[in-house]
Design a protein around this motif. Sequence first.
Motif, PDB file in Angstrom:
ATOM      1  N   UNK A  50      24.456 120.448   7.149  1.00 59.24           N
ATOM      2  CA  UNK A  50      25.560 119.814   6.775  1.00 59.24           C
ATOM      3  C   UNK A  50      25.174 118.558   6.033  1.00 59.24           C
ATOM      4  N   UNK A  51      24.805 118.859   4.665  1.00 62.98           N
ATOM      5  CA  UNK A  51      24.334 117.601   3.914  1.00 62.98           C
ATOM      6  C   UNK A  51      25.498 116.864   3.301  1.00 62.98           C
ATOM      7  N   UNK A  52      25.252 115.611   3.087  1.00 58.90           N
ATOM      8  CA  UNK A  52      26.399 114.796   2.709  1.00 58.90           C
ATOM      9  C   UNK A  52      27.056 115.137   1.392  1.00 58.90           C
ATOM     10  N   UNK A  60      22.888 114.742  -6.537  1.00 57.38           N
ATOM     11  CA  UNK A  60      22.334 116.035  -7.200  1.00 57.38           C
ATOM     12  C   UNK A  60      21.550 117.118  -6.097  1.00 57.38           C
ATOM     13  N   UNK A  61      21.984 118.157  -6.502  1.00 54.54           N
ATOM     14  CA  UNK A  61      21.307 119.064  -5.627  1.00 54.54           C
ATOM     15  C   UNK A  61      20.042 119.787  -6.222  1.00 54.54           C
ATOM     16  N   UNK A  99      36.780 126.065   8.908  1.00 54.82           N
ATOM     17  CA  UNK A  99      35.927 127.337   9.141  1.00 54.82           C
ATOM     18  C   UNK A  99      34.456 126.891   8.401  1.00 54.82           C
ATOM     19  N   UNK A 100      34.589 126.684   7.396  1.00 48.06           N
ATOM     20  CA  UNK A 100      33.304 126.187   6.461  1.00 48.06           C
ATOM     21  C   UNK A 100      32.455 125.139   7.087  1.00 48.06           C
ATOM     22  N   UNK A 101      33.291 124.135   7.628  1.00 49.63           N
ATOM     23  CA  UNK A 101      32.510 123.111   8.325  1.00 49.63           C
ATOM     24  C   UNK A 101      31.666 123.529   9.417  1.00 49.63           C
ATOM     25  N   UNK A 147      30.867 113.897  -6.877  1.00 46.96           N
ATOM     26  CA  UNK A 147      29.962 113.841  -5.716  1.00 46.96           C
ATOM     27  C   UNK A 147      28.746 114.624  -6.271  1.00 46.96           C
ATOM     28  N   UNK A 148      28.994 115.582  -6.853  1.00 41.83           N
ATOM     29  CA  UNK A 148      27.762 116.220  -7.762  1.00 41.83           C
ATOM     30  C   UNK A 148      26.822 115.307  -8.268  1.00 41.83           C
ATOM     31  N   UNK A 149      27.455 114.684  -8.991  1.00 42.58           N
ATOM     32  CA  UNK A 149      26.533 113.561  -9.853  1.00 42.58           C
ATOM     33  C   UNK A 149      25.882 112.529  -9.265  1.00 42.58           C
TER      34      UNK A 149
END
Length: 217
Positions: free
Chosen positions: A182-184, A96-97, A171-173, A91-93
């Motif tokens: 709420x980014x992808x 990318x943030x 809770x985090x959501x 997901x991070x790849x």
Amino acid sequence: MAASEELTVFVRDALLRGLPRDQIRSVLGKAGWRVDQIDDALGAYAEIDYPIPVPMPKPYLSARDAFMYLLLFTTLYIAAFNLGDLVFQWIDHAFPGAPATTTVHGDRAFLAGVRWSLAALIITVPIYLFIGWRLRRAIARDPAKRASKVRKWLTYLTLFVASITLIGDCTSLVANFLGGQAPVRFLLKVATIAAIAGAIFVYYLRDLRSEETERKP
């Protein structure tokens, strides 16, 4: 005499007098005993036609069985963590943030993370499946082993951990939605945690319920 012992003795005396199990269960329920306590007391004696109550063998947990169950659930936790970490890496790849994650250094870190997670899964998943198969086969040969206290404690501990994980995930959501963020990438990670923890929770909850169903007359 402990309450459980007193109940077992009462059930034995009632069976000696030839009283039907439904009547014993009804009387004990009216007296305030819990259903699980009544089932345990009645389950201590086999349902076979014999002049006196025949005791069922009590589950015996050997050091080997304890080792097997501890290893089973330990590999489950390790596999679940590394599966989540592997999905997070992808997901991070894919999303990318920061620009730095697209550099050669970022690619190397991504490949290293994927390699370690895959290695952990390649080792732990076969061990988990093999031990689970061995334990199921042992229970099929000796159903009394299903009542193992170590097995029950670790199962309920797993349900607790999965429940807390799902609560924290939800809770985090909600917190991020309330904050308008709420980014992808975040949503995909939340879905990943929910899927893994939810699958574990449902699997072991169904296992406990099937056990309770088998114990009912």
